[in-house]
Design a protein around this motif. Sequence first.
Motif, PDB file in Angstrom:
ATOM      1  N   PHE A   8       0.833  -1.198   0.000  1.00 57.79           N
ATOM      2  CA  PHE A   8       0.000   0.000   0.000  1.00 57.79           C
ATOM      3  C   PHE A   8       0.871   1.253   0.000  1.00 57.79           C
ATOM      4  CE2 PHE A   8      -2.850  -3.201   1.880  1.00 57.79           C
ATOM      5  CZ  PHE A   8      -3.880  -3.116   0.963  1.00 57.79           C
ATOM      6  N   ASP A   9       2.177   1.055   0.144  1.00 58.16           N
ATOM      7  CA  ASP A   9       3.152   2.147   0.131  1.00 58.16           C
ATOM      8  C   ASP A   9       3.894   2.150  -1.203  1.00 58.16           C
ATOM      9  OD1 ASP A   9       2.642   2.796   2.876  1.00 58.16           O
ATOM     10  OD2 ASP A   9       3.891   1.076   3.451  1.00 58.16           O
ATOM     11  N   PRO A  10       4.424   3.297  -1.607  1.00 59.78           N
ATOM     12  CA  PRO A  10       5.229   3.352  -2.829  1.00 59.78           C
ATOM     13  C   PRO A  10       6.472   2.462  -2.712  1.00 59.78           C
ATOM     14  CG  PRO A  10       4.623   5.561  -2.121  1.00 59.78           C
ATOM     15  CD  PRO A  10       4.251   4.627  -1.016  1.00 59.78           C
ATOM     16  N   ILE A  11       6.946   1.986  -3.846  1.00 61.30           N
ATOM     17  CA  ILE A  11       8.114   1.103  -3.918  1.00 61.30           C
ATOM     18  C   ILE A  11       9.186   1.761  -4.788  1.00 61.30           C
ATOM     19  CG2 ILE A  11       8.968  -1.093  -4.886  1.00 61.30           C
ATOM     20  CD1 ILE A  11       7.293  -1.643  -2.455  1.00 61.30           C
ATOM     21  N   THR A  12      10.436   1.723  -4.323  1.00 59.46           N
ATOM     22  CA  THR A  12      11.563   2.085  -5.177  1.00 59.46           C
ATOM     23  C   THR A  12      12.049   0.805  -5.829  1.00 59.46           C
ATOM     24  OG1 THR A  12      12.281   4.025  -3.931  1.00 59.46           O
ATOM     25  CG2 THR A  12      13.957   2.909  -5.223  1.00 59.46           C
ATOM     26  N   LEU A  13      12.170   0.829  -7.151  1.00 59.85           N
ATOM     27  CA  LEU A  13      12.667  -0.299  -7.919  1.00 59.85           C
ATOM     28  C   LEU A  13      14.045   0.076  -8.446  1.00 59.85           C
ATOM     29  CD1 LEU A  13      12.316  -3.052  -9.279  1.00 59.85           C
ATOM     30  CD2 LEU A  13      11.084  -1.880 -11.132  1.00 59.85           C
ATOM     31  N   ILE A  14      15.045  -0.729  -8.094  1.00 57.10           N
ATOM     32  CA  ILE A  14      16.432  -0.411  -8.429  1.00 57.10           C
ATOM     33  C   ILE A  14      16.947  -1.374  -9.495  1.00 57.10           C
ATOM     34  CG2 ILE A  14      18.772  -0.151  -7.543  1.00 57.10           C
ATOM     35  CD1 ILE A  14      17.534   0.336  -4.769  1.00 57.10           C
ATOM     36  N   VAL A  19      23.028   4.728 -11.432  1.00 57.09           N
ATOM     37  CA  VAL A  19      22.173   5.283 -10.374  1.00 57.09           C
ATOM     38  C   VAL A  19      22.984   6.329  -9.626  1.00 57.09           C
ATOM     39  CG1 VAL A  19      20.821   4.806  -8.301  1.00 57.09           C
ATOM     40  CG2 VAL A  19      20.986   3.066 -10.085  1.00 57.09           C
ATOM     41  N   GLY A  20      22.583   7.581  -9.767  1.00 56.45           N
ATOM     42  CA  GLY A  20      23.258   8.641  -9.030  1.00 56.45           C
ATOM     43  C   GLY A  20      22.812   8.642  -7.578  1.00 56.45           C
ATOM     44  N   PRO A  21      23.712   8.973  -6.646  1.00 60.50           N
ATOM     45  CA  PRO A  21      23.339   8.958  -5.231  1.00 60.50           C
ATOM     46  C   PRO A  21      22.186   9.905  -4.902  1.00 60.50           C
ATOM     47  CG  PRO A  21      25.573   9.821  -5.532  1.00 60.50           C
ATOM     48  CD  PRO A  21      25.094   9.340  -6.862  1.00 60.50           C
ATOM     49  N   LYS A  22      22.137  11.044  -5.577  1.00 64.22           N
ATOM     50  CA  LYS A  22      21.030  11.971  -5.331  1.00 64.22           C
ATOM     51  C   LYS A  22      19.717  11.387  -5.846  1.00 64.22           C
ATOM     52  CE  LYS A  22      23.718  16.203  -5.153  1.00 64.22           C
ATOM     53  NZ  LYS A  22      23.959  17.522  -5.706  1.00 64.22           N
ATOM     54  N   ASP A  23      19.777  10.687  -6.987  1.00 68.53           N
ATOM     55  CA  ASP A  23      18.569  10.056  -7.528  1.00 68.53           C
ATOM     56  C   ASP A  23      18.054   8.988  -6.569  1.00 68.53           C
ATOM     57  OD1 ASP A  23      18.784  11.602  -9.834  1.00 68.53           O
ATOM     58  OD2 ASP A  23      19.957  10.078 -10.883  1.00 68.53           O
ATOM     59  N   LEU A  24      18.966   8.194  -6.054  1.00 65.33           N
ATOM     60  CA  LEU A  24      18.578   7.130  -5.131  1.00 65.33           C
ATOM     61  C   LEU A  24      18.022   7.714  -3.834  1.00 65.33           C
ATOM     62  CD1 LEU A  24      18.353   4.128  -4.732  1.00 65.33           C
ATOM     63  CD2 LEU A  24      20.745   4.083  -4.002  1.00 65.33           C
ATOM     64  N   ALA A  36      14.682  -4.897  -5.922  1.00 64.86           N
ATOM     65  CA  ALA A  36      15.740  -4.830  -6.935  1.00 64.86           C
ATOM     66  C   ALA A  36      15.366  -5.697  -8.118  1.00 64.86           C
ATOM     67  CB  ALA A  36      17.066  -5.299  -6.354  1.00 64.86           C
ATOM     68  N   ALA A  37      15.687  -5.196  -9.291  1.00 68.22           N
ATOM     69  CA  ALA A  37      15.565  -5.971 -10.519  1.00 68.22           C
ATOM     70  C   ALA A  37      16.919  -6.622 -10.759  1.00 68.22           C
ATOM     71  CB  ALA A  37      15.175  -5.073 -11.689  1.00 68.22           C
ATOM     72  N   ASP A  38      17.011  -7.911 -10.513  1.00 66.79           N
ATOM     73  CA  ASP A  38      18.216  -8.694 -10.787  1.00 66.79           C
ATOM     74  C   ASP A  38      19.464  -8.009 -10.243  1.00 66.79           C
ATOM     75  OD1 ASP A  38      20.225 -10.354 -11.980  1.00 66.79           O
ATOM     76  OD2 ASP A  38      18.857 -10.876 -13.577  1.00 66.79           O
ATOM     77  N   GLY A  39      20.377  -7.579 -11.120  1.00 67.94           N
ATOM     78  CA  GLY A  39      21.643  -6.991 -10.705  1.00 67.94           C
ATOM     79  C   GLY A  39      21.512  -5.700  -9.927  1.00 67.94           C
ATOM     80  N   GLY A  40      20.330  -5.118  -9.883  1.00 65.34           N
ATOM     81  CA  GLY A  40      20.091  -3.942  -9.049  1.00 65.34           C
ATOM     82  C   GLY A  40      20.312  -4.250  -7.576  1.00 65.34           C
ATOM     83  N   ALA A  41      20.290  -5.532  -7.217  1.00 63.57           N
ATOM     84  CA  ALA A  41      20.572  -5.926  -5.835  1.00 63.57           C
ATOM     85  C   ALA A  41      21.983  -5.517  -5.429  1.00 63.57           C
ATOM     86  CB  ALA A  41      20.368  -7.430  -5.658  1.00 63.57           C
ATOM     87  N   VAL A 100      14.766   3.562 -10.605  1.00 62.02           N
ATOM     88  CA  VAL A 100      16.074   4.169 -10.841  1.00 62.02           C
ATOM     89  C   VAL A 100      17.020   3.073 -11.322  1.00 62.02           C
ATOM     90  CG1 VAL A 100      15.797   6.038  -9.162  1.00 62.02           C
ATOM     91  CG2 VAL A 100      16.785   3.878  -8.428  1.00 62.02           C
ATOM     92  N   GLY A 101      17.979   3.455 -12.145  1.00 55.10           N
ATOM     93  CA  GLY A 101      18.966   2.494 -12.613  1.00 55.10           C
ATOM     94  C   GLY A 101      18.548   1.729 -13.850  1.00 55.10           C
ATOM     95  N   PHE A 102      17.662   2.313 -14.634  1.00 52.56           N
ATOM     96  CA  PHE A 102      17.223   1.652 -15.862  1.00 52.56           C
ATOM     97  C   PHE A 102      17.602   2.449 -17.107  1.00 52.56           C
ATOM     98  CE2 PHE A 102      14.637  -0.096 -12.514  1.00 52.56           C
ATOM     99  CZ  PHE A 102      14.752  -1.450 -12.769  1.00 52.56           C
ATOM    100  N   SER A 103      18.467   3.441 -16.941  1.00 54.62           N
ATOM    101  CA  SER A 103      18.971   4.185 -18.086  1.00 54.62           C
ATOM    102  C   SER A 103      20.457   4.430 -17.867  1.00 54.62           C
ATOM    103  CB  SER A 103      18.216   5.510 -18.261  1.00 54.62           C
ATOM    104  OG  SER A 103      18.430   6.348 -17.147  1.00 54.62           O
ATOM    105  N   GLY A 104      21.106   4.971 -18.876  1.00 57.60           N
ATOM    106  CA  GLY A 104      22.545   5.167 -18.793  1.00 57.60           C
ATOM    107  C   GLY A 104      23.261   3.884 -19.160  1.00 57.60           C
ATOM    108  N   GLY A 105      24.502   4.008 -19.483  1.00 60.66           N
ATOM    109  CA  GLY A 105      25.265   2.808 -19.826  1.00 60.66           C
ATOM    110  C   GLY A 105      24.964   2.337 -21.227  1.00 60.66           C
ATOM    111  N   ARG A 106      24.133   1.339 -21.357  1.00 62.24           N
ATOM    112  CA  ARG A 106      23.859   0.719 -22.657  1.00 62.24           C
ATOM    113  C   ARG A 106      22.562   1.234 -23.273  1.00 62.24           C
ATOM    114  NH1 ARG A 106      24.697  -5.622 -22.200  1.00 62.24           N
ATOM    115  NH2 ARG A 106      23.594  -5.389 -24.165  1.00 62.24           N
ATOM    116  N   LEU A 107      22.648   1.688 -24.494  1.00 60.81           N
ATOM    117  CA  LEU A 107      21.488   2.217 -25.202  1.00 60.81           C
ATOM    118  C   LEU A 107      20.409   1.148 -25.381  1.00 60.81           C
ATOM    119  CD1 LEU A 107      20.114   4.566 -26.638  1.00 60.81           C
ATOM    120  CD2 LEU A 107      21.300   3.883 -28.735  1.00 60.81           C
TER     121      LEU A 107
END
Length: 128
Positions: A8-14, A19-24, A36-41, A100-107
């Motif tokens: 019932f609460d919002p979830i952060t998905l990593i 992932v910038g520290p300010k974004d996180l 976490a999504a897989d390697g986001g752990a 967070v952590g789903f952009s940057g790096g690989r196009l």
Amino acid sequence: MTSIVHSFDPITLIGCGEVGPKDLDLALRIAPRCVAADGGASVALAAGIDLDAVIGDFDSLDADVLAQIPVHRRHHISEQNSTDFDKCLRNITAPVVVAVGFSGGRLDHQMAAMHTLVACADYVLGRL
């Protein structure tokens, strides 16, 4: 369909992208519960974040990182027809998911994340 994570609460998905520290920090202020999504752990554990769940095919997750996740919080989905981002969105029910952590790096990963958002929009919005 039963969700892996129901909140019932919002979830952060990593994700394991950039992932910038300010974004996180901002995401965690909005949504303090984390999945976490897989390697986001790896990103979450490096930041000292406790995870409600790790969802994915575990192809981007080192064994030493996986060993730090309690077994009941590991949710392996082996199918290879979708991304880990898609697997997570299909298996999280929450009023808001801040990703967070789903952009940057690989196009190709960025494009896949954008595709998931567009392709799953009706489904994700319909679960609210």
